[in-house]
Design an enzyme around this catalytic site. Structure first.
Site: not given
Ligand code: GAL
Length: 1000
Positions: A196, A287
């Protein structure tokens, strides 16, 4: 919007689609086959990834190796993911764990990544490696090493000291990943750079030099597979990678309102963003919300499991499919545990995440819903070359009902198959909607159902209706009943159609010649028939229970409700060669059982390997020649043949009773763990905290500018102790300190051996200003010492690049005396014994904090506590302080079962404040703050617990109030009973106690 105009909209969408279809007939598809140029095993085009030239939908779940330190359990998790119909796992590597001291890399023991790679390969799971260097992940420092907090430059930029800092780690982890690439017969197919890289502290901007440095480093380390990145939302950052993608958590993290969804929370613009930023790669979501994290004082992970439960999966994941997503990774599919100091202050010990696979490795209902979606996509190759047809006109489309939104995606390469994804316009609506669907098909536009009646969509539901869908030799003109999966077995297409219980659906099957005979061969569902457009036989049915219908000789339909659909497993026997476990050809269907991990065929025997939590009624749909005999975990099943050629068998679960010890009735030994406040204690071996300069952006507000940040002295985890030596002027009445430890942290202070107060902590303070009143006037000229014990809840993350948030100090930001301007002559500090030169390599740098007991190694097995007095944590202490407890017990859990255990406490209603840590065979697997919670059950995996022999349990109890404290309860909880075929669990090797020279 009025209904009339919605109808018009629907019609417009239809016309547009037909027009597009005819133009596609003449327009050649321009395949933009792309590769890194470094290998040709993993390639891509604008539709999907290809592995060895074959298109593949990447359905992946996130798992973190460091959140499961028992190496022999990775396989269990991978197999459970594989059995969903998934084919991949995405994982982070946590730099700080591997390089706790600058330049000292460690990939040994539980930190060895090779067993994780090997287990993935054994299960037939591809890996998406995400080595950082930054990972976020609710991990201390967002994955950065503690020593980064005293580095000079801005991190997550091209700056020199940061660049130097990550070189060693990225070279090493890159080489290890490279060694395990698919090009070398390993499981790794993609590698993510950074995480990110999306938010930047003004005036800094996206640092393209840094981005390129990382790409160069990965290539230099030998990475040849495509490099990806995950923009936090599709915003076009770091598009220089091979296959750009993005993240999304549309239901947020408020698990305390698990039934409330934002009305407009379903993302609709992903496709547009994808086309805008990276149209030549597959639409990739690296994700997507698979659960939610929960913070200190939160509502607990079961509520997160509801927030992101089966309804959420249906609506939100199907909406991703509505945007032709070709790579989808769910974060998390198995969360694991923030054991020891893994967490950042925003989360507690459990990282269950409300995921499909719970922290104790049991399966939630959402696991079974995922299986329906994955098995459908696995058998729907036409999906992989779809394009959304009406991304900007979904409201009321194809239904004329403005309470519904329908997306149409069409296979623009095969030019036949279409998918209509229907959901509620108001995501939060609980109202059922009835509708008819008017869709284009190869026989023209049809309004479904054709045999009368209408379709229903309940609140928080979404369906995929197909048109012109091929299931082996069976051409489905349309189906409103969703396809769970299908398989061609002995020349007959077995198709599983499902809906919610009691719903009306219709499926039409193409025929040539005479109308095929429809026969209900099992079950009592009524089937209404009709012919559509001369050559298609429409069947209307209600999905309740299970009804099996044969349509001619070549098609067998299972018409089932959702609960029955959940029970189908679609697994392929291993293929040939190095990637045998990855085979997805010729699936066999098995209905029933808690889990089927794998199956194989040999000399007429079908061997099923699985787990049971109760008696299973199996229906086995396998080639006759391969299933003359069927075994389950090696035992022959007694088979009954159905009239329609499938096999039935039952298998009772072997769930032997085990007795777990009653922890309260064991002999416990106890000792004081706060000798630091006694007058005889010497802190001569402690580090002197005398720095007066720091690169930290937070400058000390202490007299003389003394830097009282534990990190500057090499202490990055667990409890921290400070000692302030001063000579009294006599006027001092109190000591004030502004102490920082992260959300939910606490602290306590003593003047000499006199307790002078605590901050018990809450969920809103990451730092706190305490004023500790002295019990009596101090004597002028006399030397005193104040001891402060504080929590370190982990470092902050560094989500905004160049913000340096992770450098937020843990320690004393400011202090002063009340009543006099006395100087502290010497500050002393300690955390874990050895700091960055930590002592226990086998459990890593985050297992021990600075409690006296930990510095001495009392938490470890093998320490001789026989000279200690007896005393239980449930009796506790009657004064503030830290007390340590030890006991031992045997477990005798037979093999062949999976009985996850947890250490559980009960709600402490008495109003004393305390903090306890639980150590199982030396591993810190729980941190409990009774007034904050919410966690009361702390799963401890087999392999940390020795299931066949001796276990050492230790508890630290930090009583923060004058009245002291005790644990209300402490017991071992059996969280589930499962007969299991999981691979033998090998206890994670770790060292026993030996005398620690120089321990203080
Ligand atoms: C995303 C991030 C992950 C984790 C997730 C929330 O933004 O890439 O590493 O923090 O949020 O669980």
């Amino acid at each position: 919007m009025r209904l009339a105009s919605v109808g018009a909209l629907a019609l417009a969408a239809l016309t547009a689609t037909s027009a597009r279809r005819s133009s596609q007939k003449v327009q050649a598809i321009n395949f933009k086959r792309a590769s890194t140029g470094l290998q040709d095993v993993v390639t891509w085009d604008e539709y999907s990834l290809k592995i060895n030239g074959e298109r593949v939908f990447i359905f992946s779940g996130e798992v973190h190796p460091y959140r499961m330190p028992v190496q022999s359990l990775h396989l269990d998790i991978f197999q459970k993911i594989k059995s969903l119909g998934f084919n991949a796992v995405s994982f982070y590597v946590f730099w700080g764990l591997h390089e706790p001291k600058r330049g000292h890399l460690d990939f040994t023991g539980f930190r060895d990544l090779q067993p994780f790679f090997d287990a993935a390969r054994e299960a037939g799971i591809y890996l998406i490696a995400r080595p950082g260097p930054y990972i976020n992940a609710e991990t201390t420092g967002g994955g950065f090493p503690g020593w980064g907090t005293y580095d000079r430059d801005l991190w997550r930029t091209e700056n020199a000291t940061y660049y130097d800092a990550w070189q060693g780690y990225m070279a090493e982890v890159g080489a290890q990943i490279a060694k395990n690439e698919i090009t070398k017969g390993g499981p790794v197919i993609l590698v993510q750079s950074e995480n990110e890289y999306t938010g930047f502290q003004s005036p800094y901007k996206e640092d393209r030099v840094y981005e390129q440095q990382l790409l160069d480093a990965l290539h230099k380390a030998g990475i040849t597979v495509p490099i990806t990145t995950n923009d936090a939302s599709p915003g076009g950052h770091y598009t220089s990678v091979d296959i750009w993608g993005y993240d999304s958590y549309p239901n947020g993290f408020d698990c305390s309102h698990p039934y409330t969804w934002g009305s407009n929370s379903v993302p609709e613009s992903f496709w547009a963003s994808h086309m805008r930023y990276s149209p030549n790669v597959p639409n990739s979501i690296y994700e997507f919300q698979g659960g939610a994290f929960d913070g200190w004082g939160g509502s607990g992970y079961d509520t997160c499991g509801i927030l992101t439960g089966p309804e959420f999966e249906r609506v939100f994941y199907k909406n991703n499919f509505a945007q032709s997503t070709a790579t989808l990774n769910l974060y998390m599919i198995y969360g694991g545990t923030n054991w020891a100091g893994t967490a950042h202050p925003g989360v507690y010990t459990s990282y269950d995440y409300g995921s499909a696979i719970a922290e104790d490795r049991t399966l939630r209902e959402k696991y079974y819903e995922l299986k329906l979606q994955a098995n459908f996509l696995k058998q729907s190759p036409a999906y992989l070359t779809t394009r959304p047809q009406n991304p900007n006109a979904i409201l009321g489309a194809y239904t004329g009902n403005s309470a519904l939104k329908t997306s149409f995606i069409f296979d623009v390469v095969g030019k036949k198959t279409g998918f209509f994804i229907v959901r509620q316009s108001d995501a939060n609506s609980a109202a059922a909607q009835t509708y008819k669907l008017t869709v284009p098909t190869t026989v023209g536009n049809l309004t479904l159902p054709t045999l009368g009646g209408s379709l229903t969509l309940t609140g928080k539901d979404s369906k995929i209706h197909v048109v012109d869908y091929e299931a082996g030799g069976t051409s489905i003109l349309y189906s409103t009943g969703e396809i769970a999966t299908w398989a061609t077995i002995d020349g007959r297409d077995v198709i599983v159609l499902y809906g919610n219980k009691g719903e009306l659906h219709e499926t039409a099957i193409k025929f040539t010649g005479t109308t095929p005979k429809v026969q209900t061969v099992s079950g009592s569902g009524q089937i209404k028939q009709g012919v559509v457009s001369q050559t298609n036989l429409a069947l209307q049915y209600t999905t309740t229970g299970q009804t099996v219908v044969s349509v001619g000789a070549k098609t067998l339909l299972y018409i089932v409700d959702r609960a029955n659909a959940y029970e189908f497993w679609s697994l392929s026997p291993p293929g040939q060669g190095a990637l045998a476990a990855y085979n997805t050809k010729n699936p066999i269907l098995v209905k029933g059982g808690y889990l089927i991990r794998s199956l194989s065929t040999s000399s007429g025997t079908l061997s099923l390997v699985g787990d049971l939590n109760s008696t299973a009624s199996f229906e086995i749909i396998a080639p006759a020649a391969d299933s003359k005999k069927v075994t389950f975990n090696g035992q022959s099943l007694s088979l009954k043949k159905t009239s329609y050629g499938t096999l039935l068998a039952t298998k009772s679960a072997q769930l032997p009773s085990v007795s777990v010890p009653d922890l309260k009735s064991l002999t416990w030994k106890t000792s004081n763990s706060l000798p630091e406040v006694s007058s005889s204690y010497s802190d001569a071996s402690w580090k002197t905290a005398n720095k007066t300069s720091t690169y930290n952006p937070t400058k000390p507000r202490t007299p003389g500018g003394v830097v009282l940040y534990a990190g500057e002295y090499g202490y990055h985890t667990g409890n921290i102790l400070w000692r302030a030596h001063f000579t009294a002027s006599g006027g001092e009445t109190a000591f004030s300190a502004h102490i920082q430890g992260g959300f939910a942290f606490g602290h306590s202070a003593w003047l000499g051996d006199a307790f002078i107060g605590s901050w018990e902590g809450d969920v809103t303070h990451e730092s706190y200003n305490s004023t500790f009143n002295f019990p009596a006037a101090l004597q002028k000229g006399k030397e005193y010492v104040i001891t402060i014990l504080q929590d370190h809840m982990g470092y902050e993350e560094d989500w905004i690049a160049a913000s340096e948030t992770f450098k937020g100090p843990r320690g004393i930001l400011a202090y002063s005396f009340v009543g006099a301007s006395t100087n502290v002559t010497t500050w002393k500090v300690t955390g874990n014994l050895g700091g960055e030169d930590y002592v226990d390599n086998s459990r890593g740098p985050l297992n021990e904090g600075g409690l006296y007991a930990e510095r001495q190694g009392w938490h470890l097995p093998g320490f001789d506590d026989s000279k200690w007095k007896n005393g239980r944590p449930t009796d506790g202490i009657s004064a503030p302080g830290v007390q340590f407890y030890r006991t031992a017990f045997d477990l005798n859990v037979p093999s062949g079962v999976d009985y996850p255990l947890a250490l559980a406490v009960s709600n402490s209603t008495v109003n004393t404040h305390y903090r306890a840590q639980f150590y199982v065979n030396g591993w810190q697997f729980g941190k409990y703050v009774n007034s904050i919670g919410p966690q009361k059950s702390f799963p401890v995996p087999q392999g940390i617990l020795n299931y066949q022999g001796k276990n050492t349990l230790a508890v630290s109890l930090w009583a923060q109030d004058k009245a002291g404290a005790k644990l209300n309860d402490l017991h071992l909880e059996v969280r589930a009973k499962i007969e299991s075929s999981m691979a033998k669990v090998v206890n994670q090797q770790a060292s026993s106690w030996t005398k620690r020279d120089g321990a203080y």
